[in-house]
Design a protein around this motif. Structure first.
Motif, PDB file in Angstrom:
ATOM      1  N   TYR A 166       0.701  -1.242  -0.099  1.00  0.00           N
ATOM      2  CA  TYR A 166      -0.121   0.036  -0.386  1.00  0.00           C
ATOM      3  C   TYR A 166       0.680   1.281   0.433  1.00  0.00           C
ATOM      4  CZ  TYR A 166      -3.871  -2.620   0.257  1.00  0.00           C
ATOM      5  OH  TYR A 166      -5.298  -4.239  -0.279  1.00  0.00           O
ATOM      6  N   GLY A 167      -0.029   2.175  -0.192  1.00  0.00           N
ATOM      7  CA  GLY A 167       1.108   3.631  -0.429  1.00  0.00           C
ATOM      8  C   GLY A 167       1.363   3.649  -1.609  1.00  0.00           C
ATOM      9  N   TYR A 168      -0.046   3.944  -2.757  1.00  0.00           N
ATOM     10  CA  TYR A 168       0.500   3.936  -4.166  1.00  0.00           C
ATOM     11  C   TYR A 168      -0.873   5.083  -5.309  1.00  0.00           C
ATOM     12  CZ  TYR A 168      -3.456   0.335  -4.152  1.00  0.00           C
ATOM     13  OH  TYR A 168      -3.718  -0.568  -3.542  1.00  0.00           O
ATOM     14  N   ILE A 169      -0.813   5.621  -5.813  1.00  0.00           N
ATOM     15  CA  ILE A 169      -2.396   6.123  -6.223  1.00  0.00           C
ATOM     16  C   ILE A 169      -2.634   4.858  -7.879  1.00  0.00           C
ATOM     17  CG2 ILE A 169      -3.248   7.896  -7.605  1.00  0.00           C
ATOM     18  CD1 ILE A 169      -1.877   9.455  -5.978  1.00  0.00           C
ATOM     19  N   GLU A 170      -3.579   4.360  -7.892  1.00  0.00           N
ATOM     20  CA  GLU A 170      -3.663   4.264  -9.141  1.00  0.00           C
ATOM     21  C   GLU A 170      -5.041   4.238 -10.023  1.00  0.00           C
ATOM     22  OE1 GLU A 170      -4.188  -0.874  -9.946  1.00  0.00           O
ATOM     23  OE2 GLU A 170      -3.409  -0.421  -8.408  1.00  0.00           O
ATOM     24  N   PRO A 171      -4.596   4.981 -11.164  1.00  0.00           N
ATOM     25  CA  PRO A 171      -5.653   5.625 -12.441  1.00  0.00           C
ATOM     26  C   PRO A 171      -6.212   4.749 -13.143  1.00  0.00           C
ATOM     27  CG  PRO A 171      -3.800   6.725 -12.801  1.00  0.00           C
ATOM     28  CD  PRO A 171      -3.439   5.272 -11.989  1.00  0.00           C
ATOM     29  N   VAL A 172      -6.143   3.317 -13.266  1.00  0.00           N
ATOM     30  CA  VAL A 172      -6.375   2.812 -14.467  1.00  0.00           C
ATOM     31  C   VAL A 172      -6.935   2.201 -14.288  1.00  0.00           C
ATOM     32  CG1 VAL A 172      -3.031   3.180 -14.916  1.00  0.00           C
ATOM     33  CG2 VAL A 172      -4.892   0.824 -13.336  1.00  0.00           C
ATOM     34  N   TYR A 173      -8.350   2.377 -13.662  1.00  0.00           N
ATOM     35  CA  TYR A 173      -8.947   0.795 -13.741  1.00  0.00           C
ATOM     36  C   TYR A 173     -10.231   2.199 -14.537  1.00  0.00           C
ATOM     37  CZ  TYR A 173      -7.339  -0.889  -9.934  1.00  0.00           C
ATOM     38  OH  TYR A 173      -6.998  -2.562  -8.765  1.00  0.00           O
ATOM     39  N   GLY A 174     -10.095   3.188 -15.133  1.00  0.00           N
ATOM     40  CA  GLY A 174     -11.509   3.567 -15.795  1.00  0.00           C
ATOM     41  C   GLY A 174     -10.950   4.592 -17.239  1.00  0.00           C
ATOM     42  N   PRO A 175     -11.624   4.619 -17.999  1.00  0.00           N
ATOM     43  CA  PRO A 175     -11.073   5.378 -18.853  1.00  0.00           C
ATOM     44  C   PRO A 175     -10.618   7.100 -18.697  1.00  0.00           C
ATOM     45  CG  PRO A 175     -12.928   5.150 -20.010  1.00  0.00           C
ATOM     46  CD  PRO A 175     -12.772   3.894 -18.515  1.00  0.00           C
ATOM     47  N   ASN A 176      -9.933   7.612 -18.711  1.00  0.00           N
ATOM     48  CA  ASN A 176      -9.295   8.895 -18.602  1.00  0.00           C
ATOM     49  C   ASN A 176      -9.610   9.774 -17.207  1.00  0.00           C
ATOM     50  OD1 ASN A 176      -9.363   9.635 -21.728  1.00  0.00           O
ATOM     51  ND2 ASN A 176     -11.502   9.510 -21.712  1.00  0.00           N
ATOM     52  N   ASN A 177      -9.404   8.844 -17.124  1.00  0.00           N
ATOM     53  CA  ASN A 177      -8.996   9.094 -15.181  1.00  0.00           C
ATOM     54  C   ASN A 177      -7.841  10.113 -15.255  1.00  0.00           C
ATOM     55  OD1 ASN A 177     -11.244   8.171 -14.030  1.00  0.00           O
ATOM     56  ND2 ASN A 177     -10.017   6.060 -14.175  1.00  0.00           N
ATOM     57  N   ARG A 178      -7.526  11.359 -14.823  1.00  0.00           N
ATOM     58  CA  ARG A 178      -6.736  12.008 -14.857  1.00  0.00           C
ATOM     59  C   ARG A 178      -5.780  12.471 -13.091  1.00  0.00           C
ATOM     60  NH1 ARG A 178     -10.628  14.404 -16.503  1.00  0.00           N
ATOM     61  NH2 ARG A 178     -10.521  15.924 -16.010  1.00  0.00           N
ATOM     62  N   ILE A 179      -4.378  12.663 -13.358  1.00  0.00           N
ATOM     63  CA  ILE A 179      -4.168  13.111 -11.862  1.00  0.00           C
ATOM     64  C   ILE A 179      -3.058  14.247 -12.413  1.00  0.00           C
ATOM     65  CG2 ILE A 179      -2.156  12.747  -9.903  1.00  0.00           C
ATOM     66  CD1 ILE A 179      -2.819   9.462 -10.650  1.00  0.00           C
ATOM     67  N   LEU A 180      -3.277  14.901 -11.578  1.00  0.00           N
ATOM     68  CA  LEU A 180      -2.711  16.576 -12.352  1.00  0.00           C
ATOM     69  C   LEU A 180      -2.096  17.354 -10.830  1.00  0.00           C
ATOM     70  CD1 LEU A 180      -1.714  19.194 -14.336  1.00  0.00           C
ATOM     71  CD2 LEU A 180      -4.429  19.965 -13.581  1.00  0.00           C
ATOM     72  N   ILE A 181      -0.852  17.862 -11.068  1.00  0.00           N
ATOM     73  CA  ILE A 181      -0.058  18.308  -9.916  1.00  0.00           C
ATOM     74  C   ILE A 181       0.504  19.187 -10.436  1.00  0.00           C
ATOM     75  CG2 ILE A 181       1.627  18.420  -8.234  1.00  0.00           C
ATOM     76  CD1 ILE A 181       0.451  15.021  -7.813  1.00  0.00           C
ATOM     77  N   ASP A 182      -0.079  20.599 -10.161  1.00  0.00           N
ATOM     78  CA  ASP A 182       0.759  21.428 -10.096  1.00  0.00           C
ATOM     79  C   ASP A 182       0.438  22.837 -10.089  1.00  0.00           C
ATOM     80  OD1 ASP A 182      -1.802  22.639 -10.522  1.00  0.00           O
ATOM     81  OD2 ASP A 182      -2.678  23.411 -12.222  1.00  0.00           O
ATOM     82  N   ASN A 183       1.603  24.468 -10.224  1.00  0.00           N
ATOM     83  CA  ASN A 183       1.728  24.962  -9.393  1.00  0.00           C
ATOM     84  C   ASN A 183       1.644  25.077  -7.989  1.00  0.00           C
ATOM     85  OD1 ASN A 183       0.613  26.837 -11.383  1.00  0.00           O
ATOM     86  ND2 ASN A 183      -1.461  26.156 -11.234  1.00  0.00           N
TER      87      ASN A 183
END
Length: 176
Positions: free
Chosen positions: A154-171
């Protein structure tokens, strides 16, 4: 406020969408929403929001290997839900993980302007039954998504289960 578990946006009669457009706001220093179990935001209902701002604090609880915060859960109608943690000192603590878009699409989780979120893991679109277009954004100086777990695997991010899920880290936002 101290709760056991919470359902915000709950659909329950099978024909009419109830619990859409519900909102929980925790704002200002000393304002707290402590849950001794999980929170569902958009449990079969859509368009709900949880806003933690200006030093507010909220907590969800589960084991480290399961989710303690579910956003957009149980049905495709549970979409367009929003979680915002914004402002210095605003904190959302999850002793378990976060499921963003479990069945529902177009959900957003935004950490901004110095807000902080702690969790053991994040799953986006899980279990992958056609959900997608979910957004996880960490934006602004001192904004933090802290993913940590002492449990192996554990200790993770998993965006791959659905289409077009996005992670945005900015500014100046951070993911640790």
């Amino acid at each position: 406020v101290y709760d056991n578990a919470a359902y915000v946006g709950y659909f329950n009669n099978g024909t009419t969408l109830l619990g859409s457009g519900e909102r929980v706001t925790v704002t200002g220093p000393g304002s707290e929403w402590n849950n001794s179990a999980f929170v569902y935001l958009g449990y079969q209902g859509g368009g709900n929001s949880l806003i933690i701002s200006n030093g507010g604090y909220a907590k969800t609880v589960s084991t480290p290997t399961t989710a303690s915060l579910f956003i957009g859960d149980q049905t495709a109608a549970a979409g367009n839900n929003l979680v915002v943690v914004t402002g210095q000192g605003s904190i959302l603590t999850n002793t378990g993980g976060i499921n963003l878009g479990s069945y529902g699409s177009d959900n957003q989780f935004i950490i901004s302007d110095g807000g902080r979120v702690d969790a053991t893991h994040v799953l986006m679109g899980y279990p992958g039954v056609g959900t997608g277009n979910n957004l996880l954004r960490v934006t602004g100086s001192n904004s933090l998504l802290n993913i940590q777990s002492t449990v192996a695997g554990y200790g993770y991010i998993e965006p791959v289960y659905g289409p077009n899920n996005r992670i945005l880290i900015d500014n100046g936002g951070r993911l640790d």
